[in-house]
Motif scaffolding. Structure first.
Motif, PDB file in Angstrom:
ATOM      1  N   UNK A 191     -50.155 -17.880  60.338  1.00 56.80           N
ATOM      2  CA  UNK A 191     -48.743 -17.917  60.698  1.00 56.80           C
ATOM      3  C   UNK A 191     -48.538 -18.252  62.178  1.00 56.80           C
ATOM      4  N   UNK A 192     -47.422 -18.879  62.482  1.00 54.56           N
ATOM      5  CA  UNK A 192     -47.002 -19.095  63.853  1.00 54.56           C
ATOM      6  C   UNK A 192     -45.741 -18.271  64.084  1.00 54.56           C
ATOM      7  N   UNK A 193     -45.742 -17.484  65.139  1.00 53.64           N
ATOM      8  CA  UNK A 193     -44.606 -16.611  65.440  1.00 53.64           C
ATOM      9  C   UNK A 193     -43.951 -17.090  66.726  1.00 53.64           C
ATOM     10  N   UNK A 194     -42.651 -17.327  66.658  1.00 55.65           N
ATOM     11  CA  UNK A 194     -41.906 -17.874  67.790  1.00 55.65           C
ATOM     12  C   UNK A 194     -40.853 -16.865  68.224  1.00 55.65           C
ATOM     13  N   UNK A 195     -40.832 -16.549  69.512  1.00 58.26           N
ATOM     14  CA  UNK A 195     -39.861 -15.618  70.068  1.00 58.26           C
ATOM     15  C   UNK A 195     -38.786 -16.375  70.837  1.00 58.26           C
ATOM     16  N   UNK A 196     -37.529 -16.048  70.531  1.00 56.15           N
ATOM     17  CA  UNK A 196     -36.376 -16.604  71.255  1.00 56.15           C
ATOM     18  C   UNK A 196     -36.432 -18.121  71.353  1.00 56.15           C
ATOM     19  N   UNK A 197     -36.853 -18.757  70.259  1.00 58.01           N
ATOM     20  CA  UNK A 197     -36.829 -20.228  70.122  1.00 58.01           C
ATOM     21  C   UNK A 197     -37.760 -20.956  71.083  1.00 58.01           C
ATOM     22  N   UNK A 198     -38.734 -20.244  71.651  1.00 57.37           N
ATOM     23  CA  UNK A 198     -39.706 -20.879  72.542  1.00 57.37           C
ATOM     24  C   UNK A 198     -41.102 -20.700  71.948  1.00 57.37           C
ATOM     25  N   UNK A 199     -41.667 -21.812  71.481  1.00 58.27           N
ATOM     26  CA  UNK A 199     -42.982 -21.764  70.830  1.00 58.27           C
ATOM     27  C   UNK A 199     -44.072 -21.753  71.899  1.00 58.27           C
ATOM     28  N   UNK A 200     -44.737 -20.611  72.034  1.00 60.70           N
ATOM     29  CA  UNK A 200     -45.822 -20.462  72.992  1.00 60.70           C
ATOM     30  C   UNK A 200     -47.052 -19.954  72.251  1.00 60.70           C
ATOM     31  N   UNK A 201     -48.125 -20.717  72.336  1.00 59.28           N
ATOM     32  CA  UNK A 201     -49.329 -20.401  71.570  1.00 59.28           C
ATOM     33  C   UNK A 201     -49.876 -19.021  71.903  1.00 59.28           C
ATOM     34  N   UNK A 202     -49.841 -18.637  73.179  1.00 50.92           N
ATOM     35  CA  UNK A 202     -50.415 -17.348  73.563  1.00 50.92           C
ATOM     36  C   UNK A 202     -49.590 -16.189  73.004  1.00 50.92           C
ATOM     37  N   UNK A 203     -48.269 -16.381  72.930  1.00 49.28           N
ATOM     38  CA  UNK A 203     -47.428 -15.325  72.374  1.00 49.28           C
ATOM     39  C   UNK A 203     -47.624 -15.211  70.859  1.00 49.28           C
ATOM     40  N   UNK A 204     -47.779 -16.338  70.202  1.00 48.20           N
ATOM     41  CA  UNK A 204     -48.024 -16.315  68.768  1.00 48.20           C
ATOM     42  C   UNK A 204     -49.342 -15.622  68.455  1.00 48.20           C
ATOM     43  N   UNK A 205     -50.356 -15.893  69.256  1.00 42.77           N
ATOM     44  CA  UNK A 205     -51.653 -15.246  69.048  1.00 42.77           C
ATOM     45  C   UNK A 205     -51.545 -13.741  69.260  1.00 42.77           C
ATOM     46  N   UNK A 206     -50.834 -13.330  70.312  1.00 34.64           N
ATOM     47  CA  UNK A 206     -50.647 -11.909  70.564  1.00 34.64           C
ATOM     48  C   UNK A 206     -49.917 -11.256  69.401  1.00 34.64           C
ATOM     49  N   UNK A 207     -48.890 -11.917  68.888  1.00 38.37           N
ATOM     50  CA  UNK A 207     -48.120 -11.361  67.779  1.00 38.37           C
ATOM     51  C   UNK A 207     -48.986 -11.186  66.539  1.00 38.37           C
ATOM     52  N   UNK A 208     -49.890 -12.124  66.304  1.00 34.49           N
ATOM     53  CA  UNK A 208     -50.790 -12.007  65.158  1.00 34.49           C
ATOM     54  C   UNK A 208     -51.720 -10.813  65.297  1.00 34.49           C
ATOM     55  N   UNK A 209     -52.105 -10.517  66.534  1.00 36.00           N
ATOM     56  CA  UNK A 209     -53.024  -9.403  66.785  1.00 36.00           C
ATOM     57  C   UNK A 209     -52.304  -8.067  66.940  1.00 36.00           C
ATOM     58  N   UNK A 210     -51.137  -8.105  67.596  1.00 30.13           N
ATOM     59  CA  UNK A 210     -50.394  -6.874  67.906  1.00 30.13           C
ATOM     60  C   UNK A 210     -48.909  -7.214  68.008  1.00 30.13           C
ATOM     61  N   UNK A 211     -48.245  -7.240  66.862  1.00 32.70           N
ATOM     62  CA  UNK A 211     -46.840  -7.648  66.826  1.00 32.70           C
ATOM     63  C   UNK A 211     -45.952  -6.673  67.584  1.00 32.70           C
ATOM     64  N   UNK A 212     -46.285  -5.395  67.558  1.00 25.29           N
ATOM     65  CA  UNK A 212     -45.501  -4.398  68.289  1.00 25.29           C
ATOM     66  C   UNK A 212     -45.483  -4.735  69.779  1.00 25.29           C
ATOM     67  N   UNK A 213     -46.643  -4.993  70.334  1.00 26.54           N
ATOM     68  CA  UNK A 213     -46.731  -5.309  71.755  1.00 26.54           C
ATOM     69  C   UNK A 213     -45.991  -6.600  72.084  1.00 26.54           C
ATOM     70  N   UNK A 214     -46.142  -7.617  71.237  1.00 24.38           N
ATOM     71  CA  UNK A 214     -45.479  -8.899  71.483  1.00 24.38           C
ATOM     72  C   UNK A 214     -43.968  -8.738  71.457  1.00 24.38           C
ATOM     73  N   UNK A 215     -43.446  -7.979  70.496  1.00 25.93           N
ATOM     74  CA  UNK A 215     -42.002  -7.752  70.432  1.00 25.93           C
ATOM     75  C   UNK A 215     -41.524  -6.955  71.631  1.00 25.93           C
TER      76      UNK A 215
END
Length: 249
Positions: A191-215
């Motif tokens: 999955x790719x996770x995008x926050x606030x309409x800005x696709x950033x690979x490092x944020x997507x990776x963090x969300x995959x590992x720890x969605x709580x922290x990314x949010x």
């Protein structure tokens, strides 16, 4: 300042934080878009183990404006006026993607549940579908009836299944494909996770590992206690109170 006054001040802060945690703050919600696939093992793992538990966390679920995009690495083409799809994990996944697209459209007309930035019944239903498919290892038939009963949407199954099997499902999946294909930079993994309409690979990776922290990184203003490392261990205001009492008295 006396120890007792310090104690009262700290206690007031703790109680105020608890009050903050238990309310929905629309202005603090984070836009979260999840680009995924119905049968992708990594997508299923993220949905079942990261996304769904967070949405059901009363201290964090209210902070999410959720957009689900079940298309992923699928491709489409027009053959004699008919849209044809090729999906990453085969024809079963195409059916699953369409089924989820129809779910998002038809349950409560796609409206968010009261006080939430997503439709809870849709998310419950989709989580059940993905969880059950992974557990059974069978993608030939999706457990719509059992998952509908579990999600309290039994009256919606006929409309969802009809949509999945006809032109409406194809059109809805095409719309999700158009959204996916417009993603910049383009989607390369799911999955790719995008926050606030800005696709950033490092944020997507963090969300995959720890969605709580990314949010939590994106929540503005006073953050809920669960965003603090101590809170992640289950520390609550009552425990803080007991600790302060022991220290000061």
């Amino acid at each position: 300042m006396s120890k007792f006054l310090v104690f009262l001040a700290v206690l007031a802060v703790a109680l105020a934080q608890t009050e903050h945690d238990h309310h929905s703050h629309d202005e603090h919600r984070v836009n979260v878009a999840v680009y995924y696939e119905a049968l992708c093992p990594d997508s299923i793992k993220f949905f079942n183990k990261q996304l769904y538990p967070l949405l059901n966390n009363p201290k964090l679920g209210h902070y999410v404006n959720l957009t689900l995009v079940p298309y992923g690495k699928s491709t489409m083409k027009n053959e004699n006026g008919q849209i044809m799809f090729t999906c990453h994990h085969g024809e079963g996944e195409c059916r699953g993607n369409k089924l989820q697209a129809c779910t998002l459209k038809h349950i409560d007309d796609g409206k968010n549940s009261e006080g939430l930035g997503y439709n809870k019944m849709s998310v419950d239903f989709i989580n059940c579908l993905m969880e059950t498919v992974e557990r059974n290892g069978d993608n030939t038939k999706y457990p719509t009836e059992s998952c509908a009963k579990k999600s309290n949407i039994t009256n919606m199954v006929p409309a969802i299944e009809k949509c999945q099997g006809d032109a409406e499902g194809s059109e809805l999946l095409k719309q999700l494909g158009d959204v996916t294909n417009k993603l910049k930079p383009e989607l390369t993994s799911v999955p790719t996770i995008v926050f606030n309409n800005e696709h950033k690979a490092e944020e997507s990776k963090l969300a995959n590992d720890n969605f709580v922290k990314a949010l939590c990184n994106h929540i503005q203003g006073t953050k809920p206690m669960v965003c603090n490392s101590a809170a992640l261990l289950g520390l609550n205001s009552l425990m803080v109170l007991f600790a302060l009492i022991s220290y000061f008295f």
